[in-house]
Design a protein around this motif. Structure first.
Motif, mmCIF file in Angstrom:
data_model
loop_
_atom_site.group_PDB
_atom_site.id
_atom_site.type_symbol
_atom_site.label_atom_id
_atom_site.label_comp_id
_atom_site.label_asym_id
_atom_site.label_seq_id
_atom_site.Cartn_x
_atom_site.Cartn_y
_atom_site.Cartn_z
ATOM 1 N N ALA A 77 -87.407 30.537 78.708
ATOM 2 C CA ALA A 77 -88.191 29.674 77.976
ATOM 3 C C ALA A 77 -89.494 30.113 77.841
ATOM 4 C CB ALA A 77 -88.039 28.458 78.849
ATOM 5 N N SER A 78 -90.172 30.948 78.704
ATOM 6 C CA SER A 78 -91.557 31.130 78.286
ATOM 7 C C SER A 78 -91.822 32.145 77.238
ATOM 8 C CB SER A 78 -92.256 31.996 79.655
ATOM 9 O OG SER A 78 -92.272 31.045 80.724
ATOM 10 N N THR A 79 -90.708 32.866 76.882
ATOM 11 C CA THR A 79 -90.670 33.753 75.764
ATOM 12 C C THR A 79 -90.611 32.855 74.569
ATOM 13 O OG1 THR A 79 -89.559 35.710 77.034
ATOM 14 C CG2 THR A 79 -89.328 35.547 74.412
ATOM 15 N N THR A 254 -76.901 16.538 71.731
ATOM 16 C CA THR A 254 -78.369 17.031 71.644
ATOM 17 C C THR A 254 -78.604 18.071 72.893
ATOM 18 O OG1 THR A 254 -79.272 15.222 70.885
ATOM 19 C CG2 THR A 254 -80.802 16.556 71.762
ATOM 20 N N VAL A 255 -79.069 19.439 72.681
ATOM 21 C CA VAL A 255 -79.711 20.226 73.763
ATOM 22 C C VAL A 255 -80.986 20.382 73.631
ATOM 23 C CG1 VAL A 255 -79.207 22.535 74.698
ATOM 24 C CG2 VAL A 255 -77.259 21.416 73.688
ATOM 25 N N LEU A 256 -81.585 19.699 74.577
ATOM 26 C CA LEU A 256 -83.175 19.850 74.373
ATOM 27 C C LEU A 256 -83.854 20.689 75.436
ATOM 28 C CD1 LEU A 256 -85.639 18.172 73.511
ATOM 29 C CD2 LEU A 256 -85.288 16.470 75.318
ATOM 30 N N THR A 257 -84.817 21.308 74.930
ATOM 31 C CA THR A 257 -85.778 21.884 75.634
ATOM 32 C C THR A 257 -87.209 21.339 75.836
ATOM 33 O OG1 THR A 257 -84.736 24.092 74.994
ATOM 34 C CG2 THR A 257 -87.004 24.298 75.950
ATOM 35 N N THR A 258 -87.691 21.131 76.845
ATOM 36 C CA THR A 258 -89.224 20.368 77.027
ATOM 37 C C THR A 258 -89.950 21.333 77.624
ATOM 38 O OG1 THR A 258 -88.440 19.294 79.208
ATOM 39 C CG2 THR A 258 -88.070 18.350 77.348
ATOM 40 N N PHE A 259 -89.688 22.437 77.947
ATOM 41 C CA PHE A 259 -90.382 23.437 78.653
ATOM 42 C C PHE A 259 -90.824 22.776 80.258
ATOM 43 C CE2 PHE A 259 -90.468 24.874 74.018
ATOM 44 C CZ PHE A 259 -89.735 25.750 74.351
ATOM 45 N N ASN A 260 -92.159 22.945 80.318
ATOM 46 C CA ASN A 260 -92.824 22.273 81.422
ATOM 47 C C ASN A 260 -93.710 20.912 81.133
ATOM 48 O OD1 ASN A 260 -91.770 23.445 83.660
ATOM 49 N ND2 ASN A 260 -92.810 25.314 83.164
ATOM 50 N N ASP A 279 -87.684 22.715 82.099
ATOM 51 C CA ASP A 279 -88.140 24.247 83.026
ATOM 52 C C ASP A 279 -87.437 25.319 82.156
ATOM 53 O OD1 ASP A 279 -89.463 25.789 84.751
ATOM 54 O OD2 ASP A 279 -88.202 25.290 86.269
ATOM 55 N N ASN A 280 -86.809 26.191 82.700
ATOM 56 C CA ASN A 280 -86.238 27.404 82.246
ATOM 57 C C ASN A 280 -84.595 26.923 81.911
ATOM 58 O OD1 ASN A 280 -86.963 29.910 81.454
ATOM 59 N ND2 ASN A 280 -85.180 30.580 82.904
ATOM 60 N N SER A 314 -91.612 21.515 71.915
ATOM 61 C CA SER A 314 -90.151 21.259 72.364
ATOM 62 C C SER A 314 -89.218 21.855 71.215
ATOM 63 C CB SER A 314 -89.794 19.538 72.539
ATOM 64 O OG SER A 314 -89.942 18.997 71.310
ATOM 65 N N ILE A 315 -87.949 22.072 71.904
ATOM 66 C CA ILE A 315 -87.019 22.538 70.990
ATOM 67 C C ILE A 315 -85.671 21.615 70.928
ATOM 68 C CG2 ILE A 315 -85.249 24.488 70.389
ATOM 69 C CD1 ILE A 315 -87.275 26.349 71.446
#
Length: 361
Positions: A77-79, A254-260, A279-280, A314-315
């Motif tokens: 996720a950091s990338t 929905t598939v959600l990325t909030t990172f941290n 997170d990851n 976010s993604i």
């Protein structure tokens, strides 16, 4: 643990060391936390159609409306976050080359590409920057140009190919494209595997056929800039909380990325509560349109993002039914809410796309 398994209806047979470890991976939250029992499903087990996954997914979706996917091989996720920072830091004249045509009429792309946000930065609740990626890199030629063949034209339009940033930094351009192409596939894999899981769990074998294609699946790289002022339009009608993203229910999967990044809240028992960050991994939830198709067996959770004091990234990835999927009837044959106006998903998305092109939510 035994009490929790009984709630899921999992048979208490002697477990092998492998299965015991598997179960612990799925459920390791603190029982004192409201969202502690939300399932955390390993990516490989979800994709491999592991039957032990299904009751955990089903329990989380019935009680909370979301679950997590974790332990994704090769995913970082950091990338993705670092590349998003670099993209949004590009000069506006560079990003303008891939703006949607609402913002740059010289460009032909209506849905895929960069949207610099709404014009009224201070007064709108929905102010965000968005870069939108779809499943198509090339598009087949249109077979008919008849003015009255609107659905055929729409089939052509929704296959709009992606537009990617082109800068003087070729290494960045290559890494950006390859990283988010891979990220798109990971999220699509998750969404499709989720459909298979609930199809098994709810005994709706016909459900998977509605998602055989994904002509208008979409992944949005979102940046919510810090506001300089706030006004009454930005406060929740539910509890007067200052919001970054309005309270809403999604439409599809929905598939959600909030990172941290904190801030995401889910409505649970009438109260908005903080959801743990992805997170990851990823957060998966279901929208109203799809929930209606499965006879409202799951929770299409209402959610929002409260105001933060930093630029928030976010993604979001959305998977909808295929173009010809019948959305007028549920799995039991009951008329859906969408069925009052539409028969197939293509008819529904025609109006939805019109709204996007006007407002780009």
């Amino acid at each position: 643990m035994i009490k929790f398994l009984l709630l899921l209806g999992v048979a208490l047979v002697p477990m092998s060391a492998f299965l015991s470890e598997f179960v612990e991976k799925l459920f390791h939250g603190e029982e004192s936390d409201v969202f502690g029992p939300v399932a955390r499903i390993p990516y490989s087990d979800l994709l491999n159609n592991n039957p032990y996954v299904d009751p955990f997914v089903l329990h989380s979706m019935k009680h909370y409306g979301f679950f997590y996917v974790v332990d994704v091989p090769g995913y970082n996720a950091s990338t993705e976050l670092n590349l998003m920072h670099k993209f949004y830091d590009l000069p506006e004249e560079v990003k303008a080359n891939i703006e949607i045509r609402r913002h740059n009429p010289a460009n032909p792309n209506a849905y895929r590409g960069y949207c610099p946000g709404l014009d009224d930065v201070e007064n709108t609740l929905q102010y965000k920057n968005l870069y939108n990626i779809g499943p198509h890199e090339v598009r087949a030629p249109m077979t008919s140009q008849k003015d009255d063949d609107l659905m055929k034209k729409l089939r052509y339009d929704i296959q709009e190919p992606n537009v990617w940033p082109s800068t003087e930094d070729c290494e960045f351009d290559k890494e950006f494209k390859e990283t988010f192409q891979e990220g798109f596939e990971i999220r699509r894999n998750i969404a499709r595997a989720f459909v298979r899981s609930i199809s098994r769990a709810l005994e709706f074998p016909e459900l998977t056929s509605l998602f055989a294609e994904d002509e208008f699946s979409a992944m949005g790289l979102r940046k919510y800039p810090v506001r300089k002022r706030v006004n009454e339009n930005m406060y929740s009608d539910h509890d007067d909380t200052l919001l970054r993203e309005l309270e809403h229910v999604d439409s599809t999967i929905t598939v959600l990325t909030t990172f941290n990044n904190p801030g995401l809240q889910m409505l649970y028992e009438g109260v908005y509560r903080d959801a743990p960050v992805s997170d990851n991994g990823f957060i998966v939830n279901i929208g109203k349109l799809v929930d209606d198709i499965i006879d409202n067996q799951l929770v299409s959770v209402k959610h929002r993002v409260k105001e933060t004091e930093f630029d928030r990234y976010s993604i979001t990835y959305f998977l909808g039914p295929q173009f010809d999927a019948d959305i007028s009837r549920s799995m039991s044959g009951a008329m859906t809410e969408a069925g009052r106006k539409y028969t197939i998903f293509g008819e529904w998305i025609k109006d939805y796309l019109g709204a996007i092109e006007l407002f780009y939510y």
